[in-house]
Design an enzyme around this catalytic site. Structure first.
Site, PDB file in Angstrom:
ATOM      1  N   ASP A 128       0.861  -1.190   0.000  1.00 41.89           N
ATOM      2  CA  ASP A 128       0.000   0.000   0.000  1.00 41.89           C
ATOM      3  C   ASP A 128       0.892   1.232   0.000  1.00 41.89           C
ATOM      4  O   ASP A 128       2.075   1.157   0.358  1.00 41.89           O
ATOM      5  CB  ASP A 128      -0.907   0.018   1.239  1.00 41.89           C
ATOM      6  CG  ASP A 128      -1.879   1.195   1.215  1.00 41.89           C
ATOM      7  OD1 ASP A 128      -2.529   1.410   0.172  1.00 41.89           O
ATOM      8  OD2 ASP A 128      -1.966   1.929   2.217  1.00 41.89           O
ATOM      9  N   SER A 129       0.306   2.357  -0.391  1.00 39.26           N
ATOM     10  CA  SER A 129       1.053   3.608  -0.327  1.00 39.26           C
ATOM     11  C   SER A 129       1.436   3.930   1.118  1.00 39.26           C
ATOM     12  O   SER A 129       2.422   4.625   1.351  1.00 39.26           O
ATOM     13  CB  SER A 129       0.194   4.742  -0.891  1.00 39.26           C
ATOM     14  OG  SER A 129      -1.036   4.788  -0.192  1.00 39.26           O
ATOM     15  N   CYS A 140      -4.126  -1.407  -2.321  1.00 45.96           N
ATOM     16  CA  CYS A 140      -4.301   0.039  -2.454  1.00 45.96           C
ATOM     17  C   CYS A 140      -5.143   0.270  -3.706  1.00 45.96           C
ATOM     18  O   CYS A 140      -4.772  -0.191  -4.795  1.00 45.96           O
ATOM     19  CB  CYS A 140      -2.928   0.697  -2.604  1.00 45.96           C
ATOM     20  SG  CYS A 140      -2.981   2.459  -2.991  1.00 45.96           S
ATOM     21  N   ASN A 141      -6.258   0.948  -3.543  1.00 48.32           N
ATOM     22  CA  ASN A 141      -7.144   1.177  -4.689  1.00 48.32           C
ATOM     23  C   ASN A 141      -6.494   2.054  -5.750  1.00 48.32           C
ATOM     24  O   ASN A 141      -6.660   1.826  -6.947  1.00 48.32           O
ATOM     25  CB  ASN A 141      -8.437   1.834  -4.213  1.00 48.32           C
ATOM     26  CG  ASN A 141      -9.291   0.870  -3.422  1.00 48.32           C
ATOM     27  OD1 ASN A 141     -10.111   0.164  -3.970  1.00 48.32           O
ATOM     28  ND2 ASN A 141      -9.067   0.802  -2.120  1.00 48.32           N
ATOM     29  N   GLU A 158      -4.687   9.703   8.363  1.00 51.78           N
ATOM     30  CA  GLU A 158      -3.228   9.746   8.549  1.00 51.78           C
ATOM     31  C   GLU A 158      -2.842  10.621   9.748  1.00 51.78           C
ATOM     32  O   GLU A 158      -1.852  10.364  10.411  1.00 51.78           O
ATOM     33  CB  GLU A 158      -2.547  10.294   7.289  1.00 51.78           C
ATOM     34  CG  GLU A 158      -2.638   9.388   6.078  1.00 51.78           C
ATOM     35  CD  GLU A 158      -1.563   8.303   6.065  1.00 51.78           C
ATOM     36  OE1 GLU A 158      -0.507   8.495   6.677  1.00 51.78           O
ATOM     37  OE2 GLU A 158      -1.831   7.254   5.447  1.00 51.78           O
ATOM     38  N   CYS A 193     -11.324   2.884  -0.794  1.00 49.32           N
ATOM     39  CA  CYS A 193      -9.988   3.323  -0.358  1.00 49.32           C
ATOM     40  C   CYS A 193      -9.710   2.623   0.956  1.00 49.32           C
ATOM     41  O   CYS A 193     -10.586   2.543   1.829  1.00 49.32           O
ATOM     42  CB  CYS A 193      -9.939   4.837  -0.171  1.00 49.32           C
ATOM     43  SG  CYS A 193      -8.411   5.397   0.611  1.00 49.32           S
ATOM     44  N   THR A 194      -8.499   2.137   1.079  1.00 49.33           N
ATOM     45  CA  THR A 194      -8.168   1.292   2.231  1.00 49.33           C
ATOM     46  C   THR A 194      -8.171   2.041   3.560  1.00 49.33           C
ATOM     47  O   THR A 194      -8.232   1.416   4.614  1.00 49.33           O
ATOM     48  CB  THR A 194      -6.793   0.664   2.013  1.00 49.33           C
ATOM     49  OG1 THR A 194      -5.866   1.704   1.708  1.00 49.33           O
ATOM     50  CG2 THR A 194      -6.841  -0.335   0.877  1.00 49.33           C
ATOM     51  N   HIS A 195      -8.093   3.356   3.514  1.00 48.07           N
ATOM     52  CA  HIS A 195      -8.122   4.127   4.764  1.00 48.07           C
ATOM     53  C   HIS A 195      -9.538   4.278   5.334  1.00 48.07           C
ATOM     54  O   HIS A 195      -9.702   4.531   6.518  1.00 48.07           O
ATOM     55  CB  HIS A 195      -7.595   5.547   4.524  1.00 48.07           C
ATOM     56  CG  HIS A 195      -6.107   5.649   4.458  1.00 48.07           C
ATOM     57  ND1 HIS A 195      -5.375   5.046   3.476  1.00 48.07           N
ATOM     58  CD2 HIS A 195      -5.222   6.290   5.253  1.00 48.07           C
ATOM     59  CE1 HIS A 195      -4.099   5.331   3.654  1.00 48.07           C
ATOM     60  NE2 HIS A 195      -3.979   6.077   4.727  1.00 48.07           N
TER      61      HIS A 195
HETATM   62  N1  DGL Z   1      -4.437   3.442   0.154  1.00 45.70           N
HETATM   63  C1  DGL Z   1      -4.893   4.339  -0.865  1.00 45.70           C
HETATM   64  C2  DGL Z   1      -6.112   3.753  -1.585  1.00 45.70           C
HETATM   65  O1  DGL Z   1      -6.643   2.702  -1.198  1.00 45.70           O
HETATM   66  C3  DGL Z   1      -5.198   5.730  -0.341  1.00 45.70           C
HETATM   67  C4  DGL Z   1      -4.056   6.474   0.247  1.00 45.70           C
HETATM   68  C5  DGL Z   1      -3.274   7.328  -0.697  1.00 45.70           C
HETATM   69  O2  DGL Z   1      -3.824   8.292  -1.266  1.00 45.70           O
HETATM   70  O3  DGL Z   1      -2.093   7.044  -0.846  1.00 45.70           O
HETATM   71  O4  DGL Z   1      -6.556   4.331  -2.537  1.00 45.70           O
END
Ligand code: DGL
Length: 274
Positions: free
Chosen positions: A11-12, A74-75, A159, A193-195
């Site tokens: 993931d990012s 990560c999407n 975050e 989105c994973t967050h």
């Molecule tokens: N984890 C990213 C997602 O699922 C979102 C976080 C980012 O913008 O890096 O899209």
């Protein structure tokens, strides 16, 4: 190098931990390696080319560390990099390795959830503007209507550990109102989105009770279990020891503190460069 290795989850940043958690709950027997590119997160507002290059570096790094199978948890990376990596890079790197994303399994799951066929998707600007969800939903369910809403403030809230704070109420309500204003028939909302699962209590409170909210962790875990069943050759390449190691491109103590909060259990991490 042994002929099997851990499953990589990329993931990012921290958000993919919600995917890792869902996968490990369903498939606890495998070894895992989590990589968060925290030093360069967020990806959600970055260009296609940059997300692709960063994701490819991460995939190569996980391969070097022994992973035969990598999940882009990560999407944004799934939307912007997965297809190119699968079609252009993997055949050159190693035909026996695989990279899978989170968008397809999520979309597969909505068919059995929605009754009206009107689907709302919350995501980062990168994911929503890529129209990946719209296209995947249209492929599987041509009669469905999809409304994507970009939520640029939700990742920063999570975050910065403000997901429970009053500021989050305002921004959750803001994007929910945009979605409901666009289509009153929506009965299923995807957290693309994973967050966003970290904001779930506030999202749940803001949307009407009859709307189902689909989270990705469990879905991706179930989908991976199915994939490994259908691909015994890949299953044999995934080592089984029940371990999980965490890598970050940022400071490892900082990662460990945040990751422990995401997972509600202590985590130790190592710093790597990509
Ligand atoms: N984890 C990213 C997602 O699922 C979102 C976080 C980012 O913008 O890096 O899209």
């Amino acid at each position: 190098m042994p002929d099997c290795g851990p499953i990589g989850v990329f993931d990012s940043g921290y958000g993919g931990l919600t995917i890792l958690d869902g996968i490990r709950r369903r498939l606890p027997m495998y070894d895992y390696l989590y990589l968060g590119d925290n030093a360069r997160a967020p990806y959600g507002t970055r260009s296609f080319e940059v997300v692709y290059q960063f994701t490819l570096q991460a995939v190569r790094s996980l391969f070097t560390r022994g992973c035969r199978l990598v999940i882009l948890g990560c999407n944004t990376a799934s939307a912007k990099a997965l297809r190119t990596i699968q079609q252009r890079d993997l055949p050159q790197i190693d035909q026996t390795r695989r990279v899978l994303g989170v968008i397809r399994p999520t979309v597969e799951a909505v068919g059995s959830v929605s009754r009206t066929g009107h689907i709302g998707v919350f995501g980062t600007p990168g994911t929503i503007r890529s129209r990946s969800y719209d296209m995947e939903i249209a492929k599987l369910y041509p009669d469905f209507v999809t409304v994507g809403v970009e939520c640029p403030m939700w990742v920063p809230l999570v975050e910065n550990r403000e997901a429970d704070g009053p500021g989050a109420d305002y921004f959750v309500r803001k994007y929910v109102d945009i979605m409901l204003g666009a289509d009153r028939q929506i009965d299923t909302v995807l957290l693309g989105c994973t967050h966003y699962p970290l904001l779930l209590p506030k999202i749940r409170a803001a949307v009407p009770d009859h709307i189902r909210i689909v989270r990705q962790g469990e879905i991706v875990g179930e989908s991976l279990a199915d994939y490994l069943c259908r691909h015994p050759e890949m299953d044999a390449r995934c080592s089984r020891g029940g371990s999980c190691r965490y890598f970050t491109t940022e400071n490892s103590d900082k990662f460990a503190e945040m990751a422990s909060a995401f997972l509600s259990r202590p985590v130790t991490a190592s710093t790597i460069t990509l």
